[in-house]
Scaffold this motif. Structure first.
Motif, PDB file in Angstrom:
ATOM      1  N   LYS A  51       1.071  -0.886   0.216  1.00 49.79           N
ATOM      2  CA  LYS A  51       0.336   0.307  -0.142  1.00 49.79           C
ATOM      3  C   LYS A  51       0.391   1.223   0.374  1.00 49.79           C
ATOM      4  O   LYS A  51       1.987   1.455   0.736  1.00 49.79           O
ATOM      5  N   ASP A  52       0.360   2.363  -0.480  1.00 51.82           N
ATOM      6  CA  ASP A  52       0.916   3.164  -0.627  1.00 51.82           C
ATOM      7  C   ASP A  52       0.824   4.302   1.210  1.00 51.82           C
ATOM      8  O   ASP A  52      -0.010   3.846   1.351  1.00 51.82           O
ATOM      9  N   ASP A  84      -2.932   0.098  -5.749  1.00 59.07           N
ATOM     10  CA  ASP A  84      -3.182   2.038  -5.726  1.00 59.07           C
ATOM     11  C   ASP A  84      -3.093   2.286  -7.046  1.00 59.07           C
ATOM     12  O   ASP A  84      -2.316   1.542  -8.110  1.00 59.07           O
ATOM     13  N   VAL A  88      -3.183   7.962  -6.195  1.00 60.54           N
ATOM     14  CA  VAL A  88      -2.618   7.771  -5.239  1.00 60.54           C
ATOM     15  C   VAL A  88      -0.917   7.715  -5.546  1.00 60.54           C
ATOM     16  O   VAL A  88       0.014   8.160  -4.365  1.00 60.54           O
ATOM     17  N   HIS A  89      -0.510   7.073  -6.124  1.00 67.30           N
ATOM     18  CA  HIS A  89       1.218   7.194  -6.245  1.00 67.30           C
ATOM     19  C   HIS A  89       1.682   8.544  -6.934  1.00 67.30           C
ATOM     20  O   HIS A  89       2.294   9.283  -6.091  1.00 67.30           O
ATOM     21  N   TRP A  92       1.072  10.227  -3.350  1.00 73.80           N
ATOM     22  CA  TRP A  92       2.711   9.051  -2.906  1.00 73.80           C
ATOM     23  C   TRP A  92       3.747  10.703  -2.369  1.00 73.80           C
ATOM     24  O   TRP A  92       4.245  11.020  -1.982  1.00 73.80           O
TER      25      TRP A  92
END
Length: 185
Positions: A51-52, A84, A88-89, A92
């Motif tokens: 997970k991120d 993800d 979201v990447h 992050w």
């Protein structure tokens, strides 16, 4: 339900996924596929994290990034991946100091289809295990390692194994690049 991780000698599944390749406005996303390495006859190391915005994952991603030049020197394309989304990447990467200047794509397997084909999809949360695949230029899996969700991997070991595989010779236990390989003559 037990996972069957894609094993040695298997053909790495065909994929076409969106990845974060930059933080530059309008250049953030790109579609990548197996062609990222097979078109140029390169090796590929694809490493997965669960997970991120977690704690162990950025330490691994940052270490792979520190060694990106080592992989490039070995004609190897480095790809990071999780289930993800690309958004979201990107968030992050923008949020985490160690991830801002990554030199490799962050693949988004939002459908979880590639993680499932690889046999690394955790049954309860449907997130990827910490897995690393070394794929040769012909698209064949030559090395696989998988870790429990709580344990980070060793990037130096990934490089050591890549070096050994690229010799195309017999390499003894704890062999390091530059050492003698086994000669059976």
């Amino acid at each position: 339900m037990s996972n069957r991780i894609l094993g040695l000698g298997a053909e790495f599944p065909a994929f076409e996924k969106t990845a974060v390749v930059s933080r530059e406005k309008g250049q953030e996303f790109q579609t990548i596929s197996n062609d990222i390495h097979t078109a140029d006859g390169k090796w590929m190391v694809m490493f997965w994290w669960p997970k991120d915005f977690t704690f162990v994952c950025p330490t691994e991603i940052a270490e792979f990034n520190k060694n990106a030049g080592e992989f490039a020197d070995r004609d190897t394309v480095l790809v990071g991946a999780s289930t993800d989304s690309e958004f979201v990447h990107l968030a992050w990467r923008n949020n985490h100091e160690d991830l801002r200047d990554l030199k490799f794509p962050m693949l988004a397997d939002t459908s979880k289809s590639l993680a499932e084909e690889l046999g690394i999809l955790e049954a309860t949360e449907k997130i990827a295990y910490r897995a690393t695949f070394i794929i040769d230029p012909q698209g064949i899996v030559r090395w696989v390692s998988a870790y429990d969700l709580s344990v980070g991997r060793n990037v130096e070991e990934v490089l050591r194994v890549l070096d050994a595989l690229q010799t195309d010779e017999l390499c003894p236990c704890n062999w390091e690049k530059g050492e003698e390989t086994l000669n059976l003559n």
